[in-house]
Design a protein around this motif. Structure first.
Motif, PDB file in Angstrom:
ATOM      1  N   THR A 174      62.346 -53.673  33.247  1.00 28.17           N
ATOM      2  CA  THR A 174      62.469 -53.951  34.630  1.00 28.17           C
ATOM      3  C   THR A 174      62.594 -55.769  33.893  1.00 28.17           C
ATOM      4  OG1 THR A 174      60.282 -54.278  34.362  1.00 28.17           O
ATOM      5  CG2 THR A 174      61.270 -52.299  35.746  1.00 28.17           C
TER       6      THR A 174
ATOM      7  N   TYR B  10      49.302 -57.390  32.527  1.00 29.28           N
ATOM      8  CA  TYR B  10      50.098 -58.396  31.869  1.00 29.28           C
ATOM      9  C   TYR B  10      49.801 -59.908  31.717  1.00 29.28           C
ATOM     10  CZ  TYR B  10      53.977 -60.785  29.134  1.00 29.28           C
ATOM     11  OH  TYR B  10      54.154 -60.910  28.668  1.00 29.28           O
TER      12      TYR B  10
ATOM     13  N   SER C 269      60.583 -58.041  24.861  1.00 30.17           N
ATOM     14  CA  SER C 269      59.843 -56.924  26.312  1.00 30.17           C
ATOM     15  C   SER C 269      58.882 -57.047  25.722  1.00 30.17           C
ATOM     16  CB  SER C 269      60.433 -55.585  25.772  1.00 30.17           C
ATOM     17  OG  SER C 269      59.321 -54.664  24.400  1.00 30.17           O
TER      18      SER C 269
ATOM     19  N   PRO D  52      63.299 -59.079  32.526  1.00 29.24           N
ATOM     20  CA  PRO D  52      64.266 -59.885  32.371  1.00 29.24           C
ATOM     21  C   PRO D  52      65.657 -60.393  31.055  1.00 29.24           C
ATOM     22  CG  PRO D  52      63.231 -60.949  34.226  1.00 29.24           C
ATOM     23  CD  PRO D  52      62.683 -59.464  33.612  1.00 29.24           C
ATOM     24  N   THR D  53      64.130 -60.069  30.342  1.00 34.17           N
ATOM     25  CA  THR D  53      64.445 -60.929  28.878  1.00 34.17           C
ATOM     26  C   THR D  53      64.778 -59.903  28.167  1.00 34.17           C
ATOM     27  OG1 THR D  53      61.836 -61.387  28.154  1.00 34.17           O
ATOM     28  CG2 THR D  53      62.906 -63.572  28.857  1.00 34.17           C
TER      29      THR D  53
ATOM     30  N   CYS E  93      57.251 -63.679  35.031  1.00 35.88           N
ATOM     31  CA  CYS E  93      57.208 -63.086  36.359  1.00 35.88           C
ATOM     32  C   CYS E  93      56.970 -61.188  36.821  1.00 35.88           C
ATOM     33  CB  CYS E  93      58.711 -62.810  36.066  1.00 35.88           C
ATOM     34  SG  CYS E  93      59.548 -61.147  35.510  1.00 35.88           S
ATOM     35  N   LEU E  94      56.142 -61.433  35.490  1.00 34.08           N
ATOM     36  CA  LEU E  94      55.345 -59.472  36.083  1.00 34.08           C
ATOM     37  C   LEU E  94      55.681 -58.508  36.536  1.00 34.08           C
ATOM     38  CD1 LEU E  94      51.633 -61.531  37.397  1.00 34.08           C
ATOM     39  CD2 LEU E  94      52.524 -61.062  35.077  1.00 34.08           C
ATOM     40  N   ALA E  95      57.271 -59.049  36.147  1.00 31.99           N
ATOM     41  CA  ALA E  95      58.224 -57.232  36.885  1.00 31.99           C
ATOM     42  C   ALA E  95      57.439 -56.184  36.258  1.00 31.99           C
ATOM     43  CB  ALA E  95      59.229 -57.517  36.445  1.00 31.99           C
ATOM     44  N   CYS E  96      57.045 -56.483  34.664  1.00 30.84           N
ATOM     45  CA  CYS E  96      56.421 -55.289  34.248  1.00 30.84           C
ATOM     46  C   CYS E  96      55.645 -54.478  34.391  1.00 30.84           C
ATOM     47  CB  CYS E  96      56.239 -56.588  31.912  1.00 30.84           C
ATOM     48  SG  CYS E  96      55.479 -57.266  32.413  1.00 30.84           S
TER      49      CYS E  96
HETATM   50  S1  SF4 Z   1      56.740 -61.260  32.402  1.00 33.08           S
HETATM   51 FE1  SF4 Z   1      56.950 -59.108  32.012  1.00 33.08          FE
HETATM   52  S2  SF4 Z   1      59.206 -58.180  32.755  1.00 33.08           S
HETATM   53 FE2  SF4 Z   1      59.098 -60.629  33.182  1.00 33.08          FE
HETATM   54  S3  SF4 Z   1      60.308 -61.826  31.440  1.00 33.08           S
HETATM   55 FE3  SF4 Z   1      57.804 -61.293  30.621  1.00 33.08          FE
HETATM   56  S4  SF4 Z   1      57.726 -59.500  29.913  1.00 33.08           S
HETATM   57 FE4  SF4 Z   1      59.530 -59.209  30.196  1.00 33.08          FE
END
Ligand code: SF4
Ligand code: SF4
Length: 438
Positions: free
Chosen positions: A26, A84, A39, A28-29, A71-74
């Motif tokens: 999930t 996170y 990651s 993007p980077t 983005c907090l998708a993680c």
């Molecule tokens: S917030 Fe989480 S998902 Fe988004 S770029 Fe950073 S580590 Fe990756």
């Protein structure tokens, strides 16, 4: 407490990561580089090494945290409930406290923006008015044609073409300090007008008040409001973020309202965490906790109180729309169902799902300036996904996303409009009203 650091953070937050890797697809980077350090899991390992004293807060550490979109998708993907957002903001605060980002220009712009403009709403509006004049009298076009921008620092050269159109009038000129519904009100709410939202999308604020009033709310909108502090918190300036949180609580005493309403995904994600931010402040902590229980994203609030379906379509013919999710609305606030539910109330509108709707568009605060290549890649991906839906409108609920997605569609020559979901609702109510008086 001047600022948060990884060495003083509650260590259990760092220990929550069990290295399962469920977050990796999930991110993007990580998707771009496939490198562990890019990651969420890799970044948390770096943060833990700093907390353990095994790693210093170096420029390399700062660069890694700067590459993260925040983005907090993680956080959504994580089965262990790793916070996170807290780790990321603490890491960024640590970076600032340690001076790990070097350079006079950066320090200068931080002082101008975080230290001055976003601490003084009147100064920000004054700058907005000056920018409006600059755009309206043709000076902007002249500067672009003259090539003088080639002499400007790289960050300014990147920023200039992205400068949004400043609204002709700001929220204080469009919205009364208090607005009442015609029938006896069911609720009393406070309306937060934001900073970028106020300068660029004051019409969205007007639409939001219209929709709230149409749904039985008395709406208080003080004409001058401080910045909510989200920009400061996301960029490691916790001290000023706390100052601004206190100002907001003083301006909007939470015991006075049924809800304190935000219509910007990025601001709302920060606004609903004043409790933890002011947990060490004996004078404010109880009110900050109460504030968090009253804070609502506008879609969330409208669904909660049973939004009245409009009787007219916002458009003259059958229209297909799609929905792009602001990261901080979907991942930061977990508001995903409600904007779709509101869009489905619109007569004459078909909602089609957007592929990767919750994948970041690359706006991410100031990411387009700090990481322009990655921001462009993400925007290209988002634009292609939006175009493949066949929709003629895309709805999204954050000013950064609205500007970024519109810029991508414009560059691709796509005839697709971008709007806040609440603006579409307001438009439908207005058409309903004008149909009823004819
Ligand atoms: S917030 Fe989480 S998902 Fe988004 S770029 Fe950073 S580590 Fe990756
Ligand atoms: S999903 Fe959560 S627990 Fe698993 S590696 Fe990612 S952050 Fe750690």
């Amino acid at each position: 407490m001047a600022g948060a650091t990884l060495r003083t953070i509650d260590y259990s937050v760092l220990q929550q990561c069990m290295h399962c890797g469920m977050c990796l697809p999930t991110c993007p980077t990580y998707d771009q580089t496939r490198l562990e350090r890019n990651s969420p899991r890799g970044r948390i390992a770096l943060m833990r090494a700093v907390a353990d004293g095994a790693l210093d807060v170096t420029p390399e550490f700062a660069a890694e945290m700067s590459y993260c979109l925040g983005c907090l998708a993680c956080q959504t993907a994580c089965p262990a409930g790793v916070n996170y957002a807290e780790l990321f903001e603490t890491a960024r605060s640590d970076i600032e406290l340690n001076g790990a980002h070097r350079g006079f220009t950066r320090r200068f712009w931080r002082a101008v923006t975080l230290g001055f403009l976003f601490m003084r709403p009147r100064a920000l509006r004054l700058l907005g008015r000056a920018a409006r004049v600059y755009q309206r009298i043709g000076l902007e076009a002249f500067v672009r044609r003259s090539g003088v921008l080639r002499l400007a620092p790289p960050a300014l050269r990147r920023l200039e073409p992205q400068t949004p159109r400043i609204a002709p009038r700001f929220s204080d000129a469009l919205i009364k300090a208090q607005e009442q519904p015609a029938a006896p009100p069911r609720y009393r709410v406070a309306m937060l007008t934001g900073c970028v939202q106020d300068l660029v999308f004051s019409d969205v604020n007007r639409d939001t008040v219209d929709v709230l009033v149409a749904n039985g709310c008395t709406v208080d909108t003080p004409p001058v409001q401080p910045c909510c502090g989200s920009l400061h918190a996301h960029n490691g300036d916790v001290r000023r973020a706390r100052t601004l949180a206190r100002r907001m609580i003083d301006l909007f005493p939470p015991d006075r309202y049924d809800a304190i309403v935000s219509n910007a995904g990025g601001c709302g994600s920060h606004l609903r965490h004043y409790g933890p931010l002011l947990a060490h402040d004996a004078r404010y902590r109880d009110r900050a906790r109460l504030w968090d229980t009253r804070l609502r994203d506008v879609h969330e609030w409208l669904v909660e109180i049973g939004c009245r379906p409009p009787q007219a379509s916002p458009f003259s013919g059958q229209t297909t729309i799609t929905y792009h999710e602001s990261c901080h609305l979907v991942h930061g606030q977990k508001v995903a169902r409600q904007p779709r539910a509101l869009l489905k109330l619109l007569p004459g509108v078909s909602l089609v799902e957007l592929a990767e709707s919750s994948w970041c568009c690359g706006a991410a605060g100031i990411y387009t300036i700090t990481q322009p290549e990655q921001a462009e890649r993400l925007l290209g991906r988002k634009t292609a996904n939006v175009m493949s839906t066949g929709a003629s409108w895309v709805a999204t609920a954050n000013p950064g996303c609205q500007l970024q997605v519109a810029r991508g569609l414009d560059a691709a020559g796509a005839d697709i409009n971008v709007a806040h979901p609440v603006s579409l609702l307001a438009r439908a109510y207005r058409r309903e009203q004008s149909a009823s008086v004819q």
